[in-house]
Design a protein around this motif. Structure first.
Motif, PDB file in Angstrom:
ATOM      1  N   GLU A   1     -15.478  38.676  11.568  1.00  0.00           N
ATOM      2  CA  GLU A   1     -14.678  39.494  12.488  1.00  0.00           C
ATOM      3  C   GLU A   1     -15.566  40.192  13.512  1.00  0.00           C
ATOM      4  OE1 GLU A   1     -11.458  43.189  12.481  1.00  0.00           O
ATOM      5  OE2 GLU A   1     -12.087  42.283  10.585  1.00  0.00           O
ATOM      6  N   MET A   2     -16.678  40.777  13.048  1.00  0.00           N
ATOM      7  CA  MET A   2     -17.580  41.441  13.992  1.00  0.00           C
ATOM      8  C   MET A   2     -18.189  40.448  14.974  1.00  0.00           C
ATOM      9  SD  MET A   2     -19.719  44.355  11.861  1.00  0.00           S
ATOM     10  CE  MET A   2     -20.443  44.970  13.394  1.00  0.00           C
TER      11      MET A   2
ATOM     12  N   ASP B   1     -30.828  36.062  14.018  1.00  0.00           N
ATOM     13  CA  ASP B   1     -30.339  35.760  12.663  1.00  0.00           C
ATOM     14  C   ASP B   1     -29.218  36.653  12.152  1.00  0.00           C
ATOM     15  OD1 ASP B   1     -31.523  33.394  11.927  1.00  0.00           O
ATOM     16  OD2 ASP B   1     -33.280  34.324  11.026  1.00  0.00           O
ATOM     17  N   ALA B   2     -28.458  37.284  13.038  1.00  0.00           N
ATOM     18  CA  ALA B   2     -27.298  38.048  12.571  1.00  0.00           C
ATOM     19  C   ALA B   2     -26.281  37.146  11.886  1.00  0.00           C
ATOM     20  CB  ALA B   2     -26.632  38.782  13.735  1.00  0.00           C
ATOM     21  N   THR B   3     -26.187  35.895  12.332  1.00  0.00           N
ATOM     22  CA  THR B   3     -25.229  34.973  11.702  1.00  0.00           C
ATOM     23  C   THR B   3     -25.605  34.675  10.257  1.00  0.00           C
ATOM     24  OG1 THR B   3     -26.428  33.018  12.513  1.00  0.00           O
ATOM     25  CG2 THR B   3     -24.633  33.876  13.894  1.00  0.00           C
ATOM     26  N   GLN B   4     -26.859  34.948   9.887  1.00  0.00           N
ATOM     27  CA  GLN B   4     -27.305  34.705   8.522  1.00  0.00           C
ATOM     28  C   GLN B   4     -27.367  35.993   7.697  1.00  0.00           C
ATOM     29  OE1 GLN B   4     -27.658  31.361   7.732  1.00  0.00           O
ATOM     30  NE2 GLN B   4     -26.867  31.324   9.848  1.00  0.00           N
ATOM     31  N   ARG B   5     -27.866  37.054   8.292  1.00  0.00           N
ATOM     32  CA  ARG B   5     -28.033  38.291   7.519  1.00  0.00           C
ATOM     33  C   ARG B   5     -26.726  39.068   7.355  1.00  0.00           C
ATOM     34  NH1 ARG B   5     -33.076  38.339  10.358  1.00  0.00           N
ATOM     35  NH2 ARG B   5     -34.807  38.084   8.869  1.00  0.00           N
ATOM     36  N   LEU B   6     -25.941  39.146   8.409  1.00  0.00           N
ATOM     37  CA  LEU B   6     -24.744  39.998   8.344  1.00  0.00           C
ATOM     38  C   LEU B   6     -23.752  39.546   7.268  1.00  0.00           C
ATOM     39  CD1 LEU B   6     -23.517  42.523   9.589  1.00  0.00           C
ATOM     40  CD2 LEU B   6     -22.384  41.066  11.282  1.00  0.00           C
ATOM     41  N   PRO B   7     -23.432  38.236   7.134  1.00  0.00           N
ATOM     42  CA  PRO B   7     -22.510  37.837   6.059  1.00  0.00           C
ATOM     43  C   PRO B   7     -23.031  38.168   4.669  1.00  0.00           C
ATOM     44  CG  PRO B   7     -22.728  36.079   7.678  1.00  0.00           C
ATOM     45  CD  PRO B   7     -23.784  37.095   7.993  1.00  0.00           C
TER      46      PRO B   7
ATOM     47  N   MET C   1     -18.545  37.595   4.214  1.00  0.00           N
ATOM     48  CA  MET C   1     -18.283  36.641   5.278  1.00  0.00           C
ATOM     49  C   MET C   1     -17.128  37.045   6.172  1.00  0.00           C
ATOM     50  SD  MET C   1     -17.807  32.496   4.988  1.00  0.00           S
ATOM     51  CE  MET C   1     -19.399  32.369   4.158  1.00  0.00           C
ATOM     52  N   GLY C   2     -16.041  37.545   5.580  1.00  0.00           N
ATOM     53  CA  GLY C   2     -14.860  37.889   6.376  1.00  0.00           C
ATOM     54  C   GLY C   2     -15.147  38.990   7.382  1.00  0.00           C
TER      55      GLY C   2
END
Length: 256
Positions: free
Chosen positions: A160-161, A144-150, A155-156
């Motif tokens: 990038e990461m 779930d990094a695609t959900q938690r990290l933003p 989001m930007g």
């Protein structure tokens, strides 16, 4: 319960889980993930500990993510099962009523970083490094990094990461809000335990309700979070601990 790939210790009101494969920079495989899940359930099911700290054994890594030797042999079905297991682990951390602090002592990569992301607070040593390098292996994050990290850094920056797989240093992680505090490697565990004890000194029931109110607002929207906050505020007045703390404050005021 005894564990081989993680260790679980108690220091008064603080529980500590260490990822325990320092010889491979705490890379995880299926057995380690299952042990971590079991250790988390053990902590969240007992009343002794009020705050949980998670770190990695050794001075070089929190966790570098999946063990490559294990990862390359996974079938599609096994990979999806591993992803769901990782998500379950992160959800236990995020949704539980105890505050969880990640003490990041070195590399936190891939699923290792995702576990840190699911924690409520992150303290990092100046040697810490963070990254989601899955795309370099032809993969996407699975926990779930695609959900938690933003939601954490915007989001930007998150894109990038995630698009580049670049690894960032501790100072950059602090500047973009990925970590709460930077400390020296020598002070990491001491500072993490001090913060944990500071939180444990508060009304832990109230702290747990604050955590749930924040999570409700982030994941369900402001209206849901606000409604939960009001219900939680009211519920506090039925707590014995609230009455005791009010009385203690009254005694302090009366003696000033």
């Amino acid at each position: 319960m005894s564990y081989k790939y993680v260790s679980l210790d108690h220091e008064g009101p603080i529980a500590e889980i260490f990822l325990n494969r320092p010889e491979v920079l705490n890379a995880y495989h299926l057995d380690m993930l299952n042990e971590l899940k079991a250790a988390l359930k053990e902590v969240f099911s007992e009343d002794q500990s009020k705050v949980l700290m998670i770190s990695g054994r050794g001075s070089k890594a929190f966790s570098v993510g999946a063990d490559i030797n294990w990862l390359e042999d996974l079938s599609q079905k096994e990979a999806k099962e591993a992803s769901w297991l990782g998500k379950e682990i992160c959800n236990i951390i995020e949704e539980g009523d105890k505050v969880v602090i990640a003490a990041v002592n070195g590399y936190a990569l891939g699923g290792g970083m995702e576990i840190a992301l699911s924690c409520d607070l992150r303290l990092a040593s100046s040697r810490a490094r963070f990254g989601q390098p899955e795309v370099r292996l032809g993969l996407v994050p699975g926990f779930d990094a695609t959900q938690r990290l933003p939601r954490m850094i915007g989001m930007g920056r998150a894109k990038e990461m995630l698009f580049t797989g670049n690894i960032i240093d501790a100072n950059t992680a602090y500047e973009i809000g990925l970590v709460n505090r930077l400390v020296t490697p020598r002070d990491l565990l001491r500072a993490s335990r001090k913060l944990a004890n500071n939180i444990a000194d508060q009304s832990i029931q109230a702290v747990g309700l604050v955590k749930q109110a924040i999570n409700n607002g982030v994941w369900e929207g402001r209206s849901a979070g606000s409604s939960y906050e009001t219900e939680a505020f009211g519920a506090c007045f039925d707590l014995e601990e609230h009455s005791k703390r009010i009385e203690k404050l009254r005694d302090v005021i009366d003696h000033d």
